[in-house]
Scaffold this active site. Structure first.
Site, short mmCIF file in Angstrom:
data_model
loop_
_atom_site.label_atom_id
_atom_site.label_comp_id
_atom_site.label_asym_id
_atom_site.label_seq_id
_atom_site.Cartn_x
_atom_site.Cartn_y
_atom_site.Cartn_z
N GLU A 193 1.92 -10.16 0.45
CA GLU A 193 2.27 -8.74 0.36
C GLU A 193 3.77 -8.60 0.62
OE1 GLU A 193 -0.40 -6.15 2.49
OE2 GLU A 193 0.63 -4.34 1.83
N HIS A 200 1.45 -8.89 -3.58
CA HIS A 200 0.46 -7.82 -3.36
C HIS A 200 1.26 -6.55 -3.18
CE1 HIS A 200 -3.44 -6.12 -2.09
NE2 HIS A 200 -2.74 -5.41 -1.24
N ASP A 237 0.85 -1.20 0.00
CA ASP A 237 0.00 0.00 0.00
C ASP A 237 0.89 1.25 0.00
OD1 ASP A 237 0.87 -0.52 2.66
OD2 ASP A 237 -0.74 0.71 3.48
N ASP A 287 0.34 -17.47 -4.22
CA ASP A 287 1.15 -16.57 -5.05
C ASP A 287 0.24 -15.85 -6.04
OD1 ASP A 287 3.16 -15.19 -6.25
OD2 ASP A 287 4.08 -16.92 -7.23
O1 G3I Z 1 -0.92 -11.45 18.12
C1 G3I Z 1 -1.92 -12.36 17.71
C2 G3I Z 1 -1.67 -13.72 18.33
O2 G3I Z 1 -1.77 -13.61 19.73
C3 G3I Z 1 -2.68 -14.73 17.78
O3 G3I Z 1 -2.37 -16.00 18.25
C4 G3I Z 1 -2.60 -14.73 16.25
C5 G3I Z 1 -3.64 -15.65 15.64
O4 G3I Z 1 -3.94 -15.29 14.32
O5 G3I Z 1 -2.84 -13.44 15.77
C6 G3I Z 1 -1.90 -12.49 16.22
O6 G3I Z 1 -2.23 -11.25 15.68
C7 G3I Z 1 -1.96 -11.06 14.34
C8 G3I Z 1 -1.04 -9.85 14.25
O7 G3I Z 1 -0.86 -9.51 12.92
C9 G3I Z 1 0.33 -10.12 14.85
O8 G3I Z 1 1.07 -11.00 14.06
C10 G3I Z 1 -3.25 -10.81 13.62
O9 G3I Z 1 -4.00 -12.00 13.58
C11 G3I Z 1 -2.98 -10.35 12.23
O10 G3I Z 1 -4.19 -10.00 11.59
C12 G3I Z 1 -2.05 -9.16 12.26
O11 G3I Z 1 -1.64 -8.89 10.98
C13 G3I Z 1 -1.12 -7.60 10.73
C14 G3I Z 1 -1.84 -7.05 9.51
O12 G3I Z 1 -1.26 -5.84 9.12
C15 G3I Z 1 -3.32 -6.83 9.75
O13 G3I Z 1 -3.52 -5.86 10.71
C16 G3I Z 1 0.37 -7.77 10.42
O14 G3I Z 1 1.08 -8.11 11.61
C17 G3I Z 1 0.93 -6.50 9.84
O15 G3I Z 1 2.24 -6.77 9.38
C18 G3I Z 1 0.07 -6.00 8.69
O16 G3I Z 1 0.56 -4.79 8.26
C19 G3I Z 1 0.01 -4.24 7.07
C20 G3I Z 1 -0.44 -2.83 7.42
O17 G3I Z 1 -1.54 -2.90 8.30
C21 G3I Z 1 -0.80 -2.03 6.17
N1 G3I Z 1 0.27 -2.07 5.22
C22 G3I Z 1 0.63 -3.41 4.81
C23 G3I Z 1 1.10 -4.22 6.01
C24 G3I Z 1 1.56 -5.61 5.60
O18 G3I Z 1 0.53 -6.47 5.28
O1 9MR Z 2 -3.77 -3.36 0.06
C1 9MR Z 2 -4.06 -3.48 1.44
C2 9MR Z 2 -2.86 -4.07 2.16
O2 9MR Z 2 -1.76 -3.20 2.07
C3 9MR Z 2 -3.22 -4.39 3.60
O3 9MR Z 2 -2.18 -5.13 4.20
C4 9MR Z 2 -4.50 -5.19 3.66
C5 9MR Z 2 -4.94 -5.47 5.09
O4 9MR Z 2 -5.16 -4.31 5.79
O5 9MR Z 2 -5.52 -4.54 2.99
C6 9MR Z 2 -5.28 -4.33 1.63
O6 9MR Z 2 -6.37 -3.69 1.06
C7 9MR Z 2 -7.51 -4.50 0.85
C8 9MR Z 2 -8.59 -4.15 1.85
O7 9MR Z 2 -8.20 -4.46 3.16
C9 9MR Z 2 -9.86 -4.89 1.50
N1 9MR Z 2 -10.25 -4.66 0.12
C10 9MR Z 2 -9.21 -5.04 -0.85
C11 9MR Z 2 -7.93 -4.31 -0.59
C12 9MR Z 2 -6.80 -4.80 -1.50
O8 9MR Z 2 -7.12 -4.81 -2.79
#
Ligand code: G3I
Ligand code: 9MR
Length: 588
Positions: free
Chosen positions: A562, A507, A194, A553
């Site tokens: 991503e 992604h 993103d 993939d």
């Molecule tokens: O900490 C809990 C753990 O206790 C539990 O057992 C486990 C079970 O699924 O979940 C853990 O939490 C997860 C957390 O990451 C820590 O790893 C959540 O499920 C998971 O949804 C969360 O994912 C994060 C994701 O954003 C969604 O919020 C990722 O760490 C994080 O790297 C990712 O970051 C995104 C940014 O929001 C937006 N830009 C892209 C970036 C990469 O995808």
């Molecule tokens: O592109 C977004 C990515 O960077 C984030 O990690 C992800 C989870 O927050 O969300 C992606 O965006 C999606 C959105 O959450 C739901 N609609 C589709 C988007 C991607 O095409």
């Protein structure tokens, strides 16, 4: 005596430009084909002194050979290890240890009844090009700048997101800056696939790159990345880091030292190029985690950049002052957690447990100032060392303290520093020894961004190795690099452009929208994890639900495919460290 560092060898620069010119394409990954009968190993290759291990499906035979790639010339024979179960992949496998293979060349591993392994190289520069590409990926993800062909090859693109007209969101409003106030907050890296910029995630990322340099300055001084600043007398890894530091500094409110949590659109852009994404941008809510991560990074930067201050107009002092101001703000606002406002739908990086952030910021301020008050504020006895992630930064404090242990004041508990580092490395080494895949990844490690979990495990093993030279820590760290480069349950390199079978459809908005078939190179994709939170957004289905194989993939898959700046950082650290630290002789 150490040999004087030489600039990056010309053939490595040439290899990267081939990749950027599109003439060196990795073969496309057949994402749906079954990998269960494949030999899995590090497709990029090994240093002569690296531990070399392949994962082999459980076959009847007991022997393996190593052949010269594409031939029947046997250069080594060995026995397969005993069959053992790897629960995260629901597989029974055997290991082939060919660590004795030290002669430079290109090889394949052969086991009767199975297809030959992917080809791999043994060479003294095994990870040089990979490391350079992993740093160059940050350049290719810069916000607010056009990437000319001269530096970006076929991935040249226009500038997007100047971020010179950013609005204060109502959640971030203050007396001096009411909602709607315009600020300028240019530069920085896009967080991931993103186009937003998040301070918390920038924290661990920027630190890890600074740590790579602080630990291996000669290695990085010798590197030429062909970025706009190359040749300016500052190592390129620091030039790249400066692009993000300059942005981070603009995220601090000069009135009170608080730091905005993120700079963002209201909702994620479509899969378009940067210049086509034109939503209004906002800075959103100050948070304690953002202030502390910022304070830690700025304190680190102040000491790392000091020798270059003549060229950087007082950047070192500026960073230290910014760090102290953010620290002070966090003292007065110790529990301001990020809460996503209703009208904002982008990434959260929310963290309601900031004890580790306090400890880390205090540790970096202590190291950079020598002021014992910061050591006390660190609350060392309570601060744990666990595998680092964007929300868990305690171990970063310990690795910085270990790095500087010989210069610390008597206030520092040297025994505790060694115990934290060695305790973490020792636990990981035990997991590695017991693992049927010979890796540190267990079922619970397959989370969103699993590829970075394993590399952060390797980074901590390398801290153990730096501290006490236990060769098994280095070997276990090598297994993490091997994992992301192909010794994993899907037999695929998770680094774009590297390996004969590598991730093709990340992604990543530019990779999707640039009209170039190959993905932008040098990026680590998130990797397998069973959450499949993107299922509803994906036209294709995951080939497996098993934790270590739950990887898709496809560009739809933000939960498994991503790319992200915090994931690439330990790839940089580990590939550079292994290249710099591995002794010349074979491991056993
Ligand atoms: O900490 C809990 C753990 O206790 C539990 O057992 C486990 C079970 O699924 O979940 C853990 O939490 C997860 C957390 O990451 C820590 O790893 C959540 O499920 C998971 O949804 C969360 O994912 C994060 C994701 O954003 C969604 O919020 C990722 O760490 C994080 O790297 C990712 O970051 C995104 C940014 O929001 C937006 N830009 C892209 C970036 C990469 O995808
Ligand atoms: O592109 C977004 C990515 O960077 C984030 O990690 C992800 C989870 O927050 O969300 C992606 O965006 C999606 C959105 O959450 C739901 N609609 C589709 C988007 C991607 O095409």
């Amino acid at each position: 005596m150490r040999p004087a560092p030489s600039r990056t060898a010309p053939h490595i620069t040439a290899m990267i430009s081939l990749l950027l010119s599109g003439h060196l394409h990795a073969a496309p990954a057949a994402s749906s084909s079954n990998q269960d009968n494949q030999i899995k190993l590090d497709q990029v290759g090994y240093l002569p002194g690296s531990a070399k291990v392949a994962v082999v499906p459980d076959v009847d035979g007991a022997a393996f050979t190593v052949v010269k790639a594409g031939s029947d010339t046997v250069v080594m024979r060995g026995a397969l290890g005993a069959a053992a179960a790897y629960a995260p992949a629901a597989e029974t496998v055997r290991l082939a240890n060919f660590s004795g293979l030290a002669a430079p060349g290109r090889y394949q591993l052969r086991v009767a009844g199975l297809p030959d392994s992917p080809p791999f190289a043994v060479g003294t520069d095994a990870y040089q090009a990979l490391n350079a590409a992993a740093i160059k990926a940050y350049y290719l993800n810069r916000a607010g700048i056009a990437l000319p062909e001269k530096h970006a090859g076929i991935f040249a693109r226009k500038a997007g997101h100047p971020d010179t007209h950013v609005l204060i969101h109502e959640s971030a409003a203050s007396a001096a800056r009411p909602a709607g106030t315009v600020i300028s907050s240019p530069k920085g890296w896009y967080d991931a696939g993103d186009y937003n910029k998040y301070i918390v995630n920038s924290g661990i990322t920027t630190y890890t790159l600074l740590a790579a340099y602080e630990d291996f300055p000669d290695f990085y001084k010798a590197q030429d990345l062909n970025i706009p600043e190359s040749g300016n007398g500052i190592p390129d890894i620091l030039n790249e880091v400066l692009w993000n530091l300059e942005w981070m500094l603009t995220m601090q409110d000069p009135a009170d030292g608080g730091v905005y949590h993120k700079l963002t659109d209201k909702s994620f852009d479509g899969m378009v190029m940067p210049e086509q994404a034109r939503q209004q941008r906002y800075v959103v809510q100050k948070s304690t985690a953002a202030a502390l991560d910022f304070a830690a990074v700025m304190a680190t930067a102040s000491r790392v950049l000091k020798p270059y201050d003549g060229k950087l107009n007082g950047m070192s002092a500026r960073a230290l002052a910014a760090s102290k101001a953010a620290w002070q703000w966090a003292q007065k606002n110790p529990a301001v957690y990020y809460r996503q406002p209703k009208d904002i739908r982008t990434g959260e990086y929310g963290d309601a447990n900031v004890g580790d952030e306090f400890g880390w910021a205090a540790a970096e301020l202590y190291i950079s100032t020598g002021d014992d008050a910061y050591y006390k504020a660190m609350r060392a006895p309570e601060l744990k060392a666990t595998i680092p992630s964007w929300s868990d930064v305690g171990a970063l404090a310990w690795m910085s303290l270990a790095r500087h242990r010989k210069q610390l004041t008597p206030a520092a508990d040297q025994g505790l520093i060694a115990a934290r580092i060695d305790g973490l490395a020792d636990g990981l080494a035990k997991v590695w020894k017991d693992s049927a895949y010979g890796i540190t990844m267990q079922t619970g490690d397959y989370v969103w961004g699993s590829s970075a979990v394993v590399l952060n495990q390797s980074m901590m093993l390398l801290q153990g190795y730096r501290l006490n030279g236990k060769r098994e820590y280095l070997q276990a760290a090598q297994s993490g690099l091997d994992y992301v480069l192909g010794r994993n349950a899907v037999g695929t390199s998770f680094v774009t452009g590297y390996g004969s079978r590598s991730a093709q459809q990340p992604h990543h908005r530019p990779s999707v929208a640039d009209g170039v078939a190959a993905p932008v190179p040098g990026f680590l994709v998130g990797g397998p994890q069973p959450g499949q939170q993107d299922k509803g957004d994906c036209p294709a289905s995951y080939p497996s639900a098993v934790p270590a194989k739950s990887w898709l993939d496809h560009a739809c898959s933000y939960a498994s495919n991503e790319i992200a700046i915090n994931w690439n950082a330990p790839l940089v650290y580990v590939s550079g460290a292994i290249q710099a630290l591995t002794p010349p002789a074979p491991a056993n």
